[in-house]
Design a protein around this motif. Structure first.
Motif, PDB file in Angstrom:
ATOM      1  N   UNK A  48       5.755  13.903  -3.360  1.00 19.26           N
ATOM      2  CA  UNK A  48       4.902  13.518  -4.481  1.00 19.26           C
ATOM      3  C   UNK A  48       3.685  12.731  -4.006  1.00 19.26           C
ATOM      4  N   UNK A  49       3.879  11.898  -2.976  1.00 14.69           N
ATOM      5  CA  UNK A  49       2.803  11.026  -2.511  1.00 14.69           C
ATOM      6  C   UNK A  49       1.970  11.668  -1.408  1.00 14.69           C
ATOM      7  N   UNK A  50       2.354  12.869  -0.990  1.00 16.04           N
ATOM      8  CA  UNK A  50       1.697  13.501   0.156  1.00 16.04           C
ATOM      9  C   UNK A  50       0.176  13.576   0.025  1.00 16.04           C
ATOM     10  N   UNK A  51      -0.396  14.020  -1.111  1.00 20.36           N
ATOM     11  CA  UNK A  51      -1.865  14.069  -1.172  1.00 20.36           C
ATOM     12  C   UNK A  51      -2.519  12.705  -0.966  1.00 20.36           C
ATOM     13  N   UNK A  52      -1.890  11.654  -1.503  1.00 21.07           N
ATOM     14  CA  UNK A  52      -2.463  10.318  -1.348  1.00 21.07           C
ATOM     15  C   UNK A  52      -2.327   9.804   0.083  1.00 21.07           C
ATOM     16  N   UNK A  53      -1.196  10.104   0.709  1.00 23.28           N
ATOM     17  CA  UNK A  53      -1.000   9.694   2.095  1.00 23.28           C
ATOM     18  C   UNK A  53      -2.008  10.378   3.014  1.00 23.28           C
ATOM     19  N   UNK A  54      -2.200  11.661   2.808  1.00 21.43           N
ATOM     20  CA  UNK A  54      -3.163  12.399   3.625  1.00 21.43           C
ATOM     21  C   UNK A  54      -4.569  11.850   3.424  1.00 21.43           C
ATOM     22  N   UNK A  55      -4.927  11.602   2.162  1.00 22.86           N
ATOM     23  CA  UNK A  55      -6.273  11.117   1.871  1.00 22.86           C
ATOM     24  C   UNK A  55      -6.496   9.721   2.451  1.00 22.86           C
ATOM     25  N   UNK A  56      -5.486   8.856   2.353  1.00 25.45           N
ATOM     26  CA  UNK A  56      -5.638   7.486   2.851  1.00 25.45           C
ATOM     27  C   UNK A  56      -5.724   7.465   4.370  1.00 25.45           C
ATOM     28  N   UNK A  57      -4.867   8.254   5.028  1.00 25.22           N
ATOM     29  CA  UNK A  57      -4.944   8.315   6.489  1.00 25.22           C
ATOM     30  C   UNK A  57      -6.308   8.826   6.930  1.00 25.22           C
ATOM     31  N   UNK A  58      -6.808   9.875   6.277  1.00 20.47           N
ATOM     32  CA  UNK A  58      -8.122  10.422   6.637  1.00 20.47           C
ATOM     33  C   UNK A  58      -9.225   9.413   6.384  1.00 20.47           C
TER      34      UNK A  58
END
Length: 960
Positions: free
Chosen positions: A677-687
């Motif tokens: 569920x949090x994958x899009x936010x994790x990817x965006x924050x890491x980037x």
């Protein structure tokens, strides 16, 4: 409810145990302290009004494993609870709610109310309605009881009492869900009953009553064959897991369905009985807008296009375009509800994210995939090729009447695959871009509302009596808002905030901002002025909550994530979670944030842009960096916690993230759901962290990327891994940080290997090995050598792989790393098997399996079993191989390790082919192909196709 002896001053605490254990007092969240203190309150609350001895408390909290300090711990927990229950008690005053006597402790009945009590009361009331045969009331009470649940009962609290109570409550919940399905079925709502039962039998597959109800629901839906299959599935599971046969009631239901007994109700017609599955008719439209006025001409035009009065085919594509804030989305949803009866096969809805700042748009393939899944296509069956997916969608819609609403499209290109749907279906699109050139499309351009319509909308929003009190001011306000519904809604929200604020006062504020007046008449700028007004009212308010909400909106402009949670806001503001939760709720009430599922929220696209501007204006570079650093710390600690719950044996490179309390995760299932569920936010924050010019943020972004490696590997998101680690490599090179560069090379190699791109993987893995000669500790060098062996084995270069694998094994034993030793034995075994030394390979896999079992490392134990299965197949014994592979497949499916799942399926397909079980081999290999294509596992796509070709040739030879 007033407490005993305290008059009306002290209200009872509301204790929630049907999920994570929380408590509130006067709508204020309480900190219940450590888990055992929470468990103490649960024990006392369950026996409210009774005396619980100290010995009983210790037994309930620890059982036979009570520590020597248990008695002192009980005193500490009781003291902590007393402070919560009676915060206003004088220093010498007696405790009235949680009392102590020589016999033990007693919690007053009025001190604490639990949702479990309400749940049981609702269930009892439901059964009274059931006895009266009042089916509607029975169902209503059951659903109200189930609505109290928010997760697993007692939220993972420890101790014998909590375990027993959890089992009791969960058993009641399952029974109530069965009753709910039964009630729906008796009311004739078969499909809804079936949806409940599918979820229930997935969660508790051995409950025979649920299976019986599912069989009856399927039968009444005309799906007789599937109903009978449910019985066979239940019989197999009962035999495998419990060694018993189905009970008499379930067997009786099977016999009645088998002969289509009239006593079962509706009998299936031959046509429906033969159908493989029920047609899915999705109903995805958002709620019909409660406040909708004006736009009469446009509404009539839309209705005529989508549901022609003469019964002819609807217009294929209708696009509603116009400036931001013009009310395009609201109009589209309203029109879709008005014509929904014209589309009996379903109404689908998707937000295309075309104008969402900082968030990637929904691409055509994602669009097609979501639509196909909504129409009943299994996720693994959705084609990965856009043309194939388009063809499948057209095939699904042929002969149907379905309405598809696509909100906020970036333009015609984004929705082009849907511009040629079969006749009878219609596409309703909203966009800021023109659709004038789109094929077979009628475009309606939405301008500003008329003055009279705007005033009517204000009357709906703030009350007709308030508008009537000053009609001139209402008309002026409508003009100042530029006839844009979004601006009108935001202005009305400010007026609703304080019902004593005159309309003229708000008008005066707008008139004072000359630029605002100009912007208010200019599309997007009008929305910005309204948003600025909303922000100022919060930021200058005398109430702390309002000012915190304003700060939250400002800080949310730092992030570039699709949505957020109160935990993220707490990190951005560096405040407790409870304060952040209230701030988010305040933003939602102010219409500056939109609530979403799972306690999430998102900012409207225009609010997001405004928040970015706020962050630039009100937060200096250092404050913005610190806020982002705290979110990186939140996600870093949470991902590592999630991975520990899923698989504590996987290793993460060390990094000191900003210290933040992680998300509340208690078990592997919850962690897996949270990660996806949090994958899009994790990817965006890491980037976002990795592109920061600040070296510390860039490093934290890279290490968040590295921490996310194993979860993404488990979920087989190889494309995400390659993108993220490629950015991490850029960080390493930009900062001249050889450790980050080495890690990035290694993770890129693993990602390429998982995707079957072994030649490319070898380049990166050799780069890591070279860097490890001078960078990192012995463990890092050992791991790099082992991963080099993995790639070489995959390329069938066993002579080169074996020395590296043996060197890894030597280093692992030298530095005492058990996980490294197990990994080394795995690659040693693979190399030796490739070189034909079957006995040596078998010994290596056997030793690895023994070590993995001893350590409790399920993943490495599975790897060892896969290796042993390959040994069996090498020896010409596919039967033994299949037994091992089926065991691993069951395990990896439970752990959701998709990468291992595809390997098991592939090897099982080969084993079945070698055994001559061609039907089973084909099924395994087709599933391998589906899963591998879905997750981009290139090697296994080729493997499955080669095996299917061999299978076809084997059939041909058998036929000859």
């Amino acid at each position: 409810m007033a407490s005993e002896g305290s008059g009306a001053r002290q209200a009872g605490i509301r204790l929630r145990v049907l999920g994570p254990v929380t408590a509130s007092l006067d709508d204020r969240q309480l900190n219940l302290g450590p888990p055992l203190q929470r468990a103490t309150l649960c024990v006392l609350a369950a026996r409210a009004g009774q005396i619980v001895s100290k010995e009983q408390l210790i037994d309930d909290l620890w059982g036979g494993a009570a520590p020597k300090t248990a008695e002192q711990s009980v005193y500490t927990y009781v003291a902590g609870l007393r402070r919560l229950l009676e915060p206003d008690r004088g220093r010498r005053g007696p405790f009235r709610l949680l009392t102590h006597s020589a016999s033990g402790y007693s919690l007053a009945r009025s001190a604490c109310r639990t949702d479990a009590e309400e749940f049981e009361q609702r269930v009892a009331e439901a059964r009274r309605f059931q006895a009266k045969e009042d089916l509607g009331a029975w169902l209503r009470e059951l659903e109200a009881a189930l609505g109290l649940w928010a997760g697993t009962a007692l939220g993972g609290l420890p101790g014998p009492f909590c375990e027993t109570e959890r089992a009791r409550l969960e058993g009641m919940r399952l029974t109530v869900r069965e009753d709910q399905a039964d009630a729906l079925l008796r009311l004739g709502r078969r499909q809804e009953s079936l949806e409940v039962l599918v979820g229930l039998t997935t969660e508790a597959p051995l409950r025979e009553r649920a299976r019986e109800l599912q069989m009856l629901a399927l039968y009444r839906c005309g799906r007789q064959a599937e109903a009978l299959e449910v019985f066979h599935d239940a019989r197999r599971l009962l035999a495998e897991r419990l060694g018993v046969d189905p009970g008499e009631s379930l067997r009786r239901a099977y016999e009645l369905i088998l002969r289509a007994d009239p006593s079962l109700g509706v009998s299936p017609s031959p046509a429906t009985a033969a159908a493989p599955a029920e047609v899915v008719r999705p109903r995805q439209l958002p709620r019909d807008p409660q406040v909708f006025v004006g736009r009469t001409d446009t509404v009539v035009r839309l209705r005529a296009l989508l549901a022609p009065w003469d019964g002819s085919e609807p217009q294929a594509v209708v696009a509603v375009t116009g400036t931001a804030g013009a009310g395009k989305s609201t109009l589209a949803v309203r029109a879709a509800h008005m014509v929904s009866d014209h589309y009996p096969d379903g109404q689908l809805y998707l937000n295309m994210l075309g104008a969402t700042p900082g968030v990637g748009r929904l691409n055509p393939l994602d669009l097609l995939g979501r639509l196909l899944r909504s129409l009943g296509v299994r996720p693994e069956a959705v084609p990965s090729d856009q043309d194939e997916a388009t063809a499948m969608l057209r095939d699904r819609l042929a002969g149907r009447r379905t309405l598809i609403v696509l909100d906020d499209a970036a333009g015609p290109e984004q929705v082009r695959p849907l511009l040629g749907l079969p006749a009878g279906n219609a596409l309703l699109v909203t966009s800021r871009e023109s659709f004038a050139a789109a094929d077979d499309c009628v475009q309606l351009v939405l301008g500003r509302m008329q003055r009279s319509e705007s005033v009517a909308m204000l009357a709906k929003l703030i009350g007709a009596e308030r508008v009537a009190a000053d009609p001139a001011a209402a008309a002026e306000l409508a003009g100042l808002c530029g006839g844009l519904p979004l601006a009108l809604r935001l202005a009305a929200a400010r007026l609703a905030e304080n019902r004593h604020t005159p309309l003229a006062e708000l008008n005066a504020r707008l008139r004072d901002e000359r630029r605002a007046l100009h912007e208010l008449e200019s599309g997007d700028l009008a929305v910005r002025a309204s948003l600025q007004l909303s922000y100022d009212l919060l930021a200058t308010s005398p109430h702390d909550l309002d000012r915190t909400a304003a700060a939250a909106l400002c800080h949310l402009g730092v992030l570039r994530t699709p949505d957020a949670t109160p935990e993220v806001v707490a990190a951005l503001l560096d405040v407790p979670l409870a304060a952040a939760d209230r701030a988010v709720a305040r933003l939602v009430r102010a219409h500056l944030a939109e609530p979403d599922d799972h306690a999430r929220f998102r900012l409207h696209d225009l609010v997001r842009l405004f928040a970015m501007e706020l962050a630039e204006r009100h937060l200096g570079p250092e404050a913005r960096d610190e806020a982002l650093d705290r979110v990186l710390g939140l996600y870093g600690s949470s991902v590592r916690l999630a991975m520990r719950l899923l698989d504590p044996h996987r290793v993460h490179p060390p990094h000191e993230f900003a210290e933040r309390e992680p998300f509340t995760l208690t078990d592997g299932d919850g962690a897996s759901v949270w990660l996806e569920r949090e994958r899009p936010n994790l990817l965006a924050t890491a980037a976002q962290g990795m592109v920061s010019p600040d070296p510390s943020l860039a490093r934290s972004g890279a290490y968040l990327c590295f921490s996310f490696h194993w979860p993404l590997t488990f979920m087989s998101h190889h494309a995400d891994l390659l993108i993220l680690n490629g950015r991490a490599l850029e960080v390493g090179e930009r900062l001249a940080d050889q450790e980050i560069s080495a890690l990035a090379h290694g993770y890129i190699a693993m990602s390429l290997g998982n995707a079957g791109r072994y030649d490319e993987a070898l380049v990166h893995q050799r780069a890591e090995v070279e860097l490890r000669r001078t960078v990192g500790d012995p463990f890092s060098r050992m791991r790099a050598l082992g991963n080099l062996s993995v790639v070489l084995n995959s390329l069938h270069r066993y002579e080169e792989a074996l020395p590296s694998a043996r060197e890894q094994l030597r280093l692992a034993r030298e530095i005492g790393t058990e996980v490294g030793e197990r990994h080394a034995l795995m690659v040693v075994g693979a190399a030796q098997l490739g070189l034909g030394d079957v006995a040596a390979a078998r010994a290596a896999y056997a030793e690895m399996g023994a070590l993995a079992r001893e350590a409790g490392d399920a993943m490495h134990e599975g790897e060892a079993l896969i290796g042993m299965a390959k040994v069996h197949m090498h020896r010409g014994d596919p039967w033994s191989a299949a037994i091992l592979l089926e065991k691993v497949l069951l395990s990896v499916r439970e752990s959701r390790h998709r990468a291992m799942e595809v390997r098991c399926l592939g090897h099982l397909g080969r084993a079945a082919r070698l055994m001559g079980r061609y039907g089973k081999a084909r099924a395994y290999l087709l599933e391998t192909l589906d899963v591998a294509e879905k997750y981009g596992a290139g090697y296994w796509v080729g493997f499955a196709r080669e095996e299917l070709a061999l299978l076809d040739r084997g059939h041909a030879a058998a036929g000859d």
